[in-house]
Design a protein around this motif. Sequence first.
Motif, PDB file in Angstrom:
ATOM      1  N   ALA A  49      90.379  59.003 -35.135  1.00 49.32           N
ATOM      2  CA  ALA A  49      89.403  58.579 -34.126  1.00 49.32           C
ATOM      3  C   ALA A  49      88.835  57.208 -34.444  1.00 49.32           C
ATOM      4  O   ALA A  49      88.631  56.376 -33.551  1.00 49.32           O
ATOM      5  CB  ALA A  49      88.273  59.623 -34.020  1.00 49.32           C
ATOM      6  N   THR A  50      88.565  56.971 -35.713  1.00 48.50           N
ATOM      7  CA  THR A  50      88.049  55.674 -36.158  1.00 48.50           C
ATOM      8  C   THR A  50      88.808  55.241 -37.419  1.00 48.50           C
ATOM      9  O   THR A  50      89.395  56.077 -38.134  1.00 48.50           O
ATOM     10  CB  THR A  50      86.542  55.748 -36.463  1.00 48.50           C
ATOM     11  OG1 THR A  50      86.320  56.701 -37.509  1.00 48.50           O
ATOM     12  CG2 THR A  50      85.755  56.150 -35.227  1.00 48.50           C
ATOM     13  N   ALA A  51      88.780  53.958 -37.662  1.00 50.07           N
ATOM     14  CA  ALA A  51      89.399  53.459 -38.891  1.00 50.07           C
ATOM     15  C   ALA A  51      88.630  53.919 -40.119  1.00 50.07           C
ATOM     16  O   ALA A  51      89.207  54.123 -41.188  1.00 50.07           O
ATOM     17  CB  ALA A  51      89.468  51.930 -38.849  1.00 50.07           C
ATOM     18  N   GLY A  52      87.328  54.112 -39.992  1.00 51.06           N
ATOM     19  CA  GLY A  52      86.531  54.594 -41.109  1.00 51.06           C
ATOM     20  C   GLY A  52      86.948  55.973 -41.565  1.00 51.06           C
ATOM     21  O   GLY A  52      86.923  56.290 -42.756  1.00 51.06           O
ATOM     22  N   GLU A  53      87.350  56.816 -40.608  1.00 50.06           N
ATOM     23  CA  GLU A  53      87.824  58.153 -40.969  1.00 50.06           C
ATOM     24  C   GLU A  53      89.089  58.080 -41.811  1.00 50.06           C
ATOM     25  O   GLU A  53      89.268  58.847 -42.762  1.00 50.06           O
ATOM     26  CB  GLU A  53      88.065  58.960 -39.687  1.00 50.06           C
ATOM     27  CG  GLU A  53      88.524  60.386 -39.938  1.00 50.06           C
ATOM     28  CD  GLU A  53      88.734  61.153 -38.647  1.00 50.06           C
ATOM     29  OE1 GLU A  53      89.303  62.253 -38.687  1.00 50.06           O
ATOM     30  OE2 GLU A  53      88.338  60.620 -37.581  1.00 50.06           O
ATOM     31  N   PHE A  54      89.980  57.161 -41.477  1.00 53.75           N
ATOM     32  CA  PHE A  54      91.190  56.977 -42.273  1.00 53.75           C
ATOM     33  C   PHE A  54      90.866  56.402 -43.650  1.00 53.75           C
ATOM     34  O   PHE A  54      91.444  56.823 -44.670  1.00 53.75           O
ATOM     35  CB  PHE A  54      92.155  56.054 -41.518  1.00 53.75           C
ATOM     36  CG  PHE A  54      93.366  55.663 -42.317  1.00 53.75           C
ATOM     37  CD1 PHE A  54      94.393  56.565 -42.544  1.00 53.75           C
ATOM     38  CD2 PHE A  54      93.478  54.381 -42.853  1.00 53.75           C
ATOM     39  CE1 PHE A  54      95.505  56.202 -43.283  1.00 53.75           C
ATOM     40  CE2 PHE A  54      94.586  54.017 -43.585  1.00 53.75           C
ATOM     41  CZ  PHE A  54      95.598  54.924 -43.802  1.00 53.75           C
ATOM     42  N   LEU A  55      89.944  55.451 -43.709  1.00 49.35           N
ATOM     43  CA  LEU A  55      89.581  54.853 -44.994  1.00 49.35           C
ATOM     44  C   LEU A  55      88.876  55.844 -45.913  1.00 49.35           C
ATOM     45  O   LEU A  55      89.000  55.751 -47.136  1.00 49.35           O
ATOM     46  CB  LEU A  55      88.693  53.620 -44.765  1.00 49.35           C
ATOM     47  CG  LEU A  55      89.361  52.446 -44.037  1.00 49.35           C
ATOM     48  CD1 LEU A  55      88.358  51.325 -43.818  1.00 49.35           C
ATOM     49  CD2 LEU A  55      90.562  51.944 -44.832  1.00 49.35           C
ATOM     50  N   ARG A  56      88.163  56.802 -45.328  1.00 48.05           N
ATOM     51  CA  ARG A  56      87.518  57.810 -46.172  1.00 48.05           C
ATOM     52  C   ARG A  56      88.544  58.675 -46.897  1.00 48.05           C
ATOM     53  O   ARG A  56      88.282  59.186 -47.987  1.00 48.05           O
ATOM     54  CB  ARG A  56      86.581  58.662 -45.318  1.00 48.05           C
ATOM     55  CG  ARG A  56      85.231  58.007 -45.053  1.00 48.05           C
ATOM     56  CD  ARG A  56      84.252  59.000 -44.449  1.00 48.05           C
ATOM     57  NE  ARG A  56      84.631  59.371 -43.089  1.00 48.05           N
ATOM     58  CZ  ARG A  56      84.236  58.707 -42.012  1.00 48.05           C
ATOM     59  NH1 ARG A  56      83.462  57.636 -42.124  1.00 48.05           N
ATOM     60  NH2 ARG A  56      84.610  59.107 -40.810  1.00 48.05           N
ATOM     61  N   LEU A  57      89.720  58.830 -46.301  1.00 49.94           N
ATOM     62  CA  LEU A  57      90.782  59.570 -46.991  1.00 49.94           C
ATOM     63  C   LEU A  57      91.337  58.812 -48.191  1.00 49.94           C
ATOM     64  O   LEU A  57      91.914  59.417 -49.097  1.00 49.94           O
ATOM     65  CB  LEU A  57      91.926  59.879 -46.003  1.00 49.94           C
ATOM     66  CG  LEU A  57      91.559  60.739 -44.785  1.00 49.94           C
ATOM     67  CD1 LEU A  57      92.752  60.878 -43.863  1.00 49.94           C
ATOM     68  CD2 LEU A  57      91.067  62.116 -45.241  1.00 49.94           C
ATOM     69  N   LEU A  58      91.162  57.504 -48.177  1.00 44.50           N
ATOM     70  CA  LEU A  58      91.681  56.673 -49.271  1.00 44.50           C
ATOM     71  C   LEU A  58      90.651  56.407 -50.357  1.00 44.50           C
ATOM     72  O   LEU A  58      90.939  55.642 -51.284  1.00 44.50           O
ATOM     73  CB  LEU A  58      92.178  55.332 -48.698  1.00 44.50           C
ATOM     74  CG  LEU A  58      93.291  55.409 -47.646  1.00 44.50           C
ATOM     75  CD1 LEU A  58      93.659  54.000 -47.192  1.00 44.50           C
ATOM     76  CD2 LEU A  58      94.516  56.129 -48.192  1.00 44.50           C
ATOM     77  N   ARG A  59      89.478  56.981 -50.237  1.00 42.88           N
ATOM     78  CA  ARG A  59      88.445  56.715 -51.234  1.00 42.88           C
ATOM     79  C   ARG A  59      88.855  57.110 -52.648  1.00 42.88           C
ATOM     80  O   ARG A  59      88.597  56.356 -53.592  1.00 42.88           O
ATOM     81  CB  ARG A  59      87.139  57.413 -50.826  1.00 42.88           C
ATOM     82  CG  ARG A  59      86.391  56.711 -49.716  1.00 42.88           C
ATOM     83  CD  ARG A  59      85.043  57.335 -49.477  1.00 42.88           C
ATOM     84  NE  ARG A  59      85.166  58.749 -49.084  1.00 42.88           N
ATOM     85  CZ  ARG A  59      84.116  59.529 -48.817  1.00 42.88           C
ATOM     86  NH1 ARG A  59      82.884  59.047 -48.903  1.00 42.88           N
ATOM     87  NH2 ARG A  59      84.304  60.791 -48.448  1.00 42.88           N
TER      88      ARG A  59
END
Length: 367
Positions: free
Chosen positions: A108-118
């Motif tokens: 839904a958002t790029a932030g959601e994808f980046l949270r998976l890469l934390r």
Amino acid sequence: MTVTGQDVTDYVERVRAALADLPPQARDELTEDLPEHLTEVAAEADGSLVDRLGTPEAYAAELRAAAGAGDPAAGRRVLERRIAVMVGHARTRIDRVDARLGPLLGHATAGEFLRLLRPAWWVGRAYLAAMLITAISTDGPLGLLPRLDGNWFVGLLMFAGLVVGSCWLGRHTSELRIWQRWAVHAGAVGLILFAIGGLLVVDDNARLGADYGYQSTSVQNPYDQVQDVYVYDSEGRVVENARLFDQNGTPIRLGWPACDDPALPDVNPMQRGYPYCPEQAPFRPRPPAVAPLPPGSTGDPGVSPAPTGPVAVPTATTPGAPVPTGPGTADPTAPGTPVPTGSAPTTPPAPPSVAGPAGEPLPTATR
């Protein structure tokens, strides 16, 4: 209640009217960004501007205080509010970009994808921190493994500890104070800049052909003092007008003519063949090789070899007897007659006879 553009304009005009006693330049500076600020405040939540910011006259008093003409505490509050509004405005724009990039990444958002890469970032942050400590504690080029004072084993232990600390910090960042969170973010930005600088160094080494991880050593060229080159063949003779080439067909040029020979062509020495000065060759040519003589040969073409088989020897004849001559008869007294060699038996010559008074031969003694 939706705030319209006219509401924003009326609010600005009332603020400017409340600040009419200030110089025009100061009033313009205080209200320069006011329309944009009011628009952002209106977009954040429902309600009128008066409900959100107070009356225009109260807001003008806060602006006046921020300019140094009122209560310092009120001015500080106004400054903090303005900073918060600016941050909110920047966050709104970031959220819009985030929503547009999300579908491209399958979320839904790029932030959601980046949270998976934390978690991956937590490990990468620990690695960058370890490499930064390596650069500070090690005097020399960096490698791929972290080191502490040049020891890679201790460097790996340090990296493992940093991974644990980075993961803990990543899980509890939201619990930190504001200034602590800002410190964490500033440290992350510093590590990213350090990583970019390291990549640029590696790229420069790769483009220049340098061996990464090795220090360059200055070695004197053994061919710096070469003045001439002499090429010899297998017979030890100097080969003149020789030219040298490498495996790519590029000419190899060494030396410089050190002799003043007028016979040398008046051209660029780089176009001449070796040697420049043949008369200064360091080695003389070897004598020509002589083939071995066949067995029994004397080496003199005018002398025939001596016979080695049995030879017939003429026997003694009586005085006055004719000596046979003719073809096939050899004269033992003739010059050039071969001397018999070998073990053939011969008859000793008769002793000379002595004539008596009457011409008769005298008897000879025999053994």
